[in-house]
Design an enzyme around this catalytic site. Structure first.
Site, mmCIF file in Angstrom:
data_model
loop_
_atom_site.group_PDB
_atom_site.id
_atom_site.type_symbol
_atom_site.label_atom_id
_atom_site.label_comp_id
_atom_site.label_asym_id
_atom_site.label_seq_id
_atom_site.Cartn_x
_atom_site.Cartn_y
_atom_site.Cartn_z
ATOM 1 C CG HIS A 137 -1.670 0.968 1.383
ATOM 2 N ND1 HIS A 137 -3.087 0.580 1.090
ATOM 3 C CD2 HIS A 137 -2.260 2.640 1.015
ATOM 4 C CE1 HIS A 137 -3.943 1.943 1.537
ATOM 5 N NE2 HIS A 137 -3.239 3.526 0.425
ATOM 6 C CG HIS A 139 -1.208 7.149 -1.169
ATOM 7 N ND1 HIS A 139 -1.843 7.555 -1.573
ATOM 8 C CD2 HIS A 139 -0.963 6.624 -0.369
ATOM 9 C CE1 HIS A 139 -2.358 6.628 -1.245
ATOM 10 N NE2 HIS A 139 -2.555 6.450 -0.178
ATOM 11 C CE LYS A 222 -7.660 1.958 -0.685
ATOM 12 N NZ LYS A 222 -6.387 2.890 -0.551
ATOM 13 C CG HIS A 259 -10.060 4.212 2.834
ATOM 14 N ND1 HIS A 259 -8.847 4.864 2.842
ATOM 15 C CD2 HIS A 259 -10.990 4.597 3.452
ATOM 16 C CE1 HIS A 259 -8.882 5.795 4.032
ATOM 17 N NE2 HIS A 259 -10.839 5.801 4.408
ATOM 18 C CG HIS A 297 -5.386 1.995 5.654
ATOM 19 N ND1 HIS A 297 -6.641 2.257 5.614
ATOM 20 C CD2 HIS A 297 -5.173 3.229 4.440
ATOM 21 C CE1 HIS A 297 -6.871 3.100 4.876
ATOM 22 N NE2 HIS A 297 -6.301 2.818 3.601
ATOM 23 C CG ASP A 370 -1.852 4.790 4.174
ATOM 24 O OD1 ASP A 370 -2.538 5.041 2.772
ATOM 25 O OD2 ASP A 370 -2.808 5.612 4.907
#
Length: 470
Positions: A137, A139, A222, A259, A297, A370
């Site tokens: 995970h 970004h 996602k 999420h 997460h 994350d």
């Protein structure tokens, strides 16, 4: 005689039968209280107690004379426990019935802290070599900012699942392939790092898009509930609208990454994960039971318990911040915007549950940092962005958390095996070595034309990556 066990988390429709040398006990759940009841009362005052050291690990104790003895059950004692007599009639919060002539079981907790790095006892181990890990995970943003952060992940990880919440979001296969090309260009020469691409699920995602994504090597979609986190305004408004696409994903072997928070303003920020599980995720799995789902997460004991008890097609990622920080870290000597993330940090008991799940040895939990960089001025603002940047030090943070739990022997499976196995991908063949070498985390890193403040900025870490062989 009855015994009340006050648990770390509620258990629903859970039944255990425990045979001790004195009695047979049954356990059942009443809302937020768990009860142990003797099926055959013992002749003496000795009795057995079942406690959950983690979402997965029951522990049995016997009371003999004035002390407690643990049985040979192969799980560690992680908290002290004692029995206190109660009045003839009591009612505890969360319990829907009264107890008569009962004994309450009280779990003694350590005091809540902003983080527990200073409280950790050293394992004495000076290095650990693991198979090259993956970040499930991540970004990395886009443009010049992306070029600043991709090398940090490429330095320590073999692969990473790339989140698609750009502006505009990555909603089609072609957009994902174009984004992958830009990320690959930012990977330093000589690195074998591979970005694994995902698509942003919307109300309008079609089964055809799913099959096209599968053919192009896209590994997952996602699910962002609309408005749940950074750049999620284009997210799903009603999961029922996505059922055809979800069924196609199950058929094609494409994963759904979730999420897990509701966005209803009437639901407290700290309860949104638990409510999502009950009102969204469980119904989704009932409708598409063979869909592979990663609850991303996770932050609560509720989520750890749900994932642990769910079928084998459900797993979860756990971040370093949710293993090491509780919500006090947001307010230590003032507001701490660089510790603000979504899902938000929770109470100490939830942090403990995250650490217990990650270090339990269960194959259902694996590394997902994350890591979410934001320029410093967008964090230190009247309306600051949510996200914690951890990529350069993530493995050192995880090593710290596992050492605190006395579970360094389980670090490799969590970082390098469980995720690859769940995704159906080969494990990496390279090796990475972490060494016990105290260092201070930099106050900031370059982030395009700005800077980004990392997790643990200015604080000491006991572990660092020494070498990495692709």
């Amino acid at each position: 005689t009855d015994v009340l066990l006050v648990p770390d988390r509620p258990f629903e429709s859970l039944v255990w039968r425990v045979h001790s040398d004195n009695a047979c006990l049954s356990m059942f759940s009443i809302k937020d209280a768990c009860w142990l009841q003797f099926v055959r009362p013992p002749q003496s005052c000795s009795f057995a107690i079942l406690r959950f050291a983690s979402a997965l690990a029951p522990v049995v104790y016997h009371k003999r004379a004035a002390h407690w003895d643990q049985t040979s059950w192969p799980f560690p004692l992680s908290r002290s426990i004692m029995a206190l007599p109660l009045a003839a009639r009591v009612r505890l919060p969360g319990a829907h019935q009264s107890l008569h002539k009962a004994a309450a079981i009280v779990l003694a907790r350590p005091p809540a802290v902003a983080h527990s790095s200073t409280a950790a006892a050293s394992s004495g181990q000076q290095s650990i070599t693991i198979t090259t890990p993956d970040d499930w995970h991540l970004h990395v943003r886009d443009g010049e900012s992306m070029a600043s952060v991709v090398p940090h992940t490429a330095a320590h990880f073999g692969r990473a699942i790339i989140m698609p919440n750009l502006v505009p979001p990555i909603t089609t296969t072609q957009l994902a392939l174009d984004y992958k090309a830009r990320i690959t260009k930012a990977v330093p020469p000589g690195s074998s790092f591979t970005p694994l691409m995902t698509l942003y699920l919307t109300d309008n995602t079609t089964p055809d898009e799913v099959y096209q994504a599968k053919e192009a090597g896209i590994v997952a979609f996602k699910l962002y509930p609309a408005g749940a986190t950074t750049n999620s305004d284009s997210g799903v408004t009603d999961i029922s609208k996505c059922v055809p696409a979800l069924q196609a994903m199950a058929d094609a072997g494409v994963l759904l990454l979730v999420h897990g928070e509701v966005t209803d303003p009437d639901v407290d920020m700290f309860d949104r994960e638990a409510v999502f599980i009950e009102t969204k995720l469980k119904p989704l799995l009932d409708r598409v039971p063979n869909l592979k789902v990663v609850m991303e997460h996770i932050t609560t004991a509720d989520a750890a318990s749900f994932v642990a008890s769910a079928p084998s097609n459900v797993a979860a990622t756990i971040t370093p911040q949710h293993m090491l920080l509780n919500r006090n870290a947001l307010f230590v000597k003032g507001l701490r915007p660089h510790n603000y993330c979504l899902p938000i940090l929770k109470r100490e008991r939830h942090r403990e549950a995250m650490a217990a799940a990650a270090t339990s040895g269960s194959k259902k939990f694996f590394l997902g940092t994350d890591s979410a960089p934001h320029a410093v001025h967008t964090k230190e603002a009247a309306c600051g962005c949510a996200g914690i940047f951890s990529a350069p030090i993530a493995l050192a943070l995880y090593a710290t958390a596992f050492e605190q739990a006395g579970a360094l022997d389980k670090l490799e499976a969590f970082t390098s095996f469980n995720g690859a196995d769940f995704y159906g991908l080969p494990r990496n063949s390279g090796k990475l070595t972490l060494v016990k070498e105290e260092h201070v985390v930099p106050a900031s890193y370059s982030f395009g034309s700005s800077t980004v403040v990392p997790m643990w900025a200015g604080e000491s870490l006991a572990w660092r990556v020494q070498s990495y062989a692709c």
